[in-house]
Design an enzyme around this catalytic site. Structure first.
Site, PDB file in Angstrom:
ATOM      1  N   LYS A  13       2.054   7.187 -29.088  1.00 32.95           N
ATOM      2  CA  LYS A  13       1.711   6.231 -28.800  1.00 32.95           C
ATOM      3  C   LYS A  13       0.353   6.300 -28.521  1.00 32.95           C
ATOM      4  O   LYS A  13      -0.384   5.128 -28.758  1.00 32.95           O
ATOM      5  CB  LYS A  13       2.583   5.230 -27.821  1.00 32.95           C
ATOM      6  CG  LYS A  13       4.378   4.453 -28.463  1.00 32.95           C
ATOM      7  CD  LYS A  13       4.842   3.772 -27.078  1.00 32.95           C
ATOM      8  CE  LYS A  13       5.063   3.807 -25.735  1.00 32.95           C
ATOM      9  NZ  LYS A  13       5.822   5.506 -25.489  1.00 32.95           N
ATOM     10  N   ARG A  88       9.011  -3.755 -22.670  1.00 31.39           N
ATOM     11  CA  ARG A  88       9.719  -2.377 -22.384  1.00 31.39           C
ATOM     12  C   ARG A  88      11.475  -2.987 -22.196  1.00 31.39           C
ATOM     13  O   ARG A  88      12.384  -2.197 -21.722  1.00 31.39           O
ATOM     14  CB  ARG A  88       9.651  -1.945 -20.949  1.00 31.39           C
ATOM     15  CG  ARG A  88       8.347  -0.739 -21.749  1.00 31.39           C
ATOM     16  CD  ARG A  88       8.370   0.433 -20.986  1.00 31.39           C
ATOM     17  NE  ARG A  88       8.463   1.961 -20.968  1.00 31.39           N
ATOM     18  CZ  ARG A  88       7.165   1.906 -20.979  1.00 31.39           C
ATOM     19  NH1 ARG A  88       5.948   1.147 -21.515  1.00 31.39           N
ATOM     20  NH2 ARG A  88       6.648   3.532 -20.677  1.00 31.39           N
ATOM     21  N   ARG A 127       1.702  17.771 -21.498  1.00 29.35           N
ATOM     22  CA  ARG A 127       0.987  16.712 -21.268  1.00 29.35           C
ATOM     23  C   ARG A 127       0.417  16.991 -19.789  1.00 29.35           C
ATOM     24  O   ARG A 127      -0.271  17.037 -19.382  1.00 29.35           O
ATOM     25  CB  ARG A 127       1.051  15.668 -21.774  1.00 29.35           C
ATOM     26  CG  ARG A 127       0.560  15.017 -22.039  1.00 29.35           C
ATOM     27  CD  ARG A 127       0.800  13.504 -21.905  1.00 29.35           C
ATOM     28  NE  ARG A 127       1.120  12.294 -21.351  1.00 29.35           N
ATOM     29  CZ  ARG A 127       1.750  11.144 -21.478  1.00 29.35           C
ATOM     30  NH1 ARG A 127       1.583  10.911 -22.597  1.00 29.35           N
ATOM     31  NH2 ARG A 127       2.578  10.531 -20.163  1.00 29.35           N
ATOM     32  N   ARG A 133      -1.010  12.939 -14.016  1.00 27.63           N
ATOM     33  CA  ARG A 133      -0.303  12.892 -14.306  1.00 27.63           C
ATOM     34  C   ARG A 133       0.913  12.833 -13.520  1.00 27.63           C
ATOM     35  O   ARG A 133       1.793  13.789 -13.097  1.00 27.63           O
ATOM     36  CB  ARG A 133       0.421  12.053 -15.693  1.00 27.63           C
ATOM     37  CG  ARG A 133      -0.611  10.300 -16.288  1.00 27.63           C
ATOM     38  CD  ARG A 133      -0.470  10.157 -17.216  1.00 27.63           C
ATOM     39  NE  ARG A 133       0.936   9.454 -17.552  1.00 27.63           N
ATOM     40  CZ  ARG A 133       1.687   8.609 -17.952  1.00 27.63           C
ATOM     41  NH1 ARG A 133       1.033   8.649 -19.202  1.00 27.63           N
ATOM     42  NH2 ARG A 133       3.035   8.250 -17.946  1.00 27.63           N
ATOM     43  N   ARG A 144      12.097   8.634 -17.487  1.00 26.81           N
ATOM     44  CA  ARG A 144      11.689   8.209 -17.995  1.00 26.81           C
ATOM     45  C   ARG A 144      12.048   8.201 -19.342  1.00 26.81           C
ATOM     46  O   ARG A 144      12.737   7.051 -20.288  1.00 26.81           O
ATOM     47  CB  ARG A 144      10.519   8.454 -17.843  1.00 26.81           C
ATOM     48  CG  ARG A 144       9.149   8.133 -16.881  1.00 26.81           C
ATOM     49  CD  ARG A 144       8.329   9.067 -16.989  1.00 26.81           C
ATOM     50  NE  ARG A 144       7.228   8.441 -17.488  1.00 26.81           N
ATOM     51  CZ  ARG A 144       6.663   9.026 -18.379  1.00 26.81           C
ATOM     52  NH1 ARG A 144       6.165  10.485 -17.963  1.00 26.81           N
ATOM     53  NH2 ARG A 144       5.574   8.940 -19.463  1.00 26.81           N
TER      54      ARG A 144
HETATM   55  P1  AMP Z   1       3.062   4.829 -19.846  1.00 24.01           P
HETATM   56  O1  AMP Z   1       2.245   5.117 -19.836  1.00 24.01           O
HETATM   57  O2  AMP Z   1       3.364   3.953 -21.145  1.00 24.01           O
HETATM   58  O3  AMP Z   1       4.657   5.498 -20.332  1.00 24.01           O
HETATM   59  O4  AMP Z   1       3.570   3.599 -18.613  1.00 24.01           O
HETATM   60  C1  AMP Z   1       3.786   4.791 -17.698  1.00 24.01           C
HETATM   61  C2  AMP Z   1       4.644   3.984 -16.292  1.00 24.01           C
HETATM   62  O5  AMP Z   1       4.413   2.507 -15.837  1.00 24.01           O
HETATM   63  C3  AMP Z   1       6.579   3.241 -16.535  1.00 24.01           C
HETATM   64  O6  AMP Z   1       6.925   4.886 -16.468  1.00 24.01           O
HETATM   65  C4  AMP Z   1       6.326   2.329 -15.450  1.00 24.01           C
HETATM   66  O7  AMP Z   1       6.870   2.915 -14.729  1.00 24.01           O
HETATM   67  C5  AMP Z   1       5.405   1.633 -16.024  1.00 24.01           C
HETATM   68  N1  AMP Z   1       5.609   0.233 -16.832  1.00 24.01           N
HETATM   69  C6  AMP Z   1       4.398  -0.058 -17.794  1.00 24.01           C
HETATM   70  N2  AMP Z   1       4.748  -0.576 -18.525  1.00 24.01           N
HETATM   71  C7  AMP Z   1       5.853  -1.275 -18.121  1.00 24.01           C
HETATM   72  C8  AMP Z   1       6.780  -1.706 -18.504  1.00 24.01           C
HETATM   73  N3  AMP Z   1       6.348  -2.607 -19.719  1.00 24.01           N
HETATM   74  N4  AMP Z   1       7.707  -2.723 -18.022  1.00 24.01           N
HETATM   75  C9  AMP Z   1       8.413  -1.984 -16.952  1.00 24.01           C
HETATM   76  N5  AMP Z   1       7.323  -0.885 -16.052  1.00 24.01           N
HETATM   77  C10 AMP Z   1       6.440  -0.486 -16.640  1.00 24.01           C
END
Ligand code: AMP
Length: 186
Positions: A13, A88, A127, A133, A144
Site C-alpha cells: 500500500k 480499518r 521487511r 519496525r 495484524r
Molecule cells: P500500518 O502502518 O498501517 O500497518 O499501521 C501500523 C499500526 O498502527 C497498526 O497495526 C495499528 O496498531 C495502528 N493503526 C494504523 N491505522 C489504524 C487505524 N485506521 N485504526 C486502528 N489502528 C490503526
C-alpha cells in the site's frame, strides 16, 4: 481525487500510495505513519496508541476518528487526498462518511489491493529485517493479518454497497500495479 487504499499488511500500500500521490497530485495520509510520528514525539495520542501498536492490535476507533477529523480539515486536504490504512473498521468507515459529508468532500473510490496471505507474511518478515519496525516480527505480523481479515475485510462489502470499491491484483511489478489501479479509476 479522494481515494482510500485498502489491503492486507505487506501488500505494498505504501509503495503504491507514493506513486498514486504523484500521479494525481494529492497528499498521502497514512494513519500508521501519523501514529508512528506521534509515538516518537511522545504526544498524548502517541502514548495512548503505543500499547495497541506494539501488540499489532487496532488503536481504538474514537482516537482514529478524532485524529482524522482534525487532519482532513487542514488546508492541504482541500484538493484531494489518498487515505492509506484508514478506515480499518466499519465504525471508522461510517465515521469517515460522516466527517466527509460535514466537510463537503466526496469520496471517488476505495481501491482494494489483494494478494496471497503466505506471500505477504514472507514479504513482511523480510521487511522486518531492515525496517526497524517493532511490529514487523512474525508473531505480530500474523496478528495484524488476522485482524485485517476480521475487522477490515468487512469494509469491502461496505464500499461495494456504496459502489466505490475497485478490486486490484496487488502482486507483480510495482509500476504495473500502479497502472492497474489508474486503469481501474479511469
Ligand atoms: P500500518 O502502518 O498501517 O500497518 O499501521 C501500523 C499500526 O498502527 C497498526 O497495526 C495499528 O496498531 C495502528 N493503526 C494504523 N491505522 C489504524 C487505524 N485506521 N485504526 C486502528 N489502528 C490503526
Amino acid at each position: 481525487m479522494r481515494l482510500i487504499l485498502m489491503g492486507p499488511p505487506g501488500v505494498g500500500k505504501g509503495t503504491q500510495a507514493n506513486n498514486l500521490k504523484i500521479h494525481y497530485n494529492i497528499i498521502h495520509l497514512s494513519t500508521g505513519d501519523i501514529l508512528r510520528a506521534e509515538l516518537s514525539a511522545k504526544t498524548e495520542l502517541g502514548n495512548r496508541a503505543k500499547k495497541y501498536m506494539d501488540a499489532g492490535e487496532l488503536v481504538p476507533d474514537e482516537l482514529l476518528l478524532s485524529m482524522m477529523e482534525n487532519r482532513l480539515q487542514q488546508d492541504d486536504c482541500s484538493d484531494g487526498y489518498l487515505l492509506d490504512g484508514f478506515p480499518r473498521t466499519i465504525p471508522q468507515a461510517e465515521g469517515l462518511t460522516r466527517i466527509m459529508k460535514k466537510l463537503g468532500h466526496k469520496m471517488d473510490a476505495a481501491v482494494s489491493l489483494f494478494a496471497d496471505e503466505d506471500e505477504l507474511i514472507t514479504r513482511l518478515v523480510l521487511r522486518g529485517k531492515t525496517s526497524g519496525r517493532s511490529d514487523d516480527t512474525e508473531e505480530v505480523i500474523k496478528q495484524r493479518q488476522k485482524i485485517y481479515w476480521k475487522a477490515t475485510a468487512p469494509l469491502l462489502d461496505y464500499y461495494k454497497e456504496t459502489k466505490l470499491l475497485k478490486e486490484v491484483d496487488g502482486l507483480g511489478d510495482i509500476d504495473e500495479i500502479t497502472q492497474r489501479i489508474i486503469g481501474a479509476l479511469s
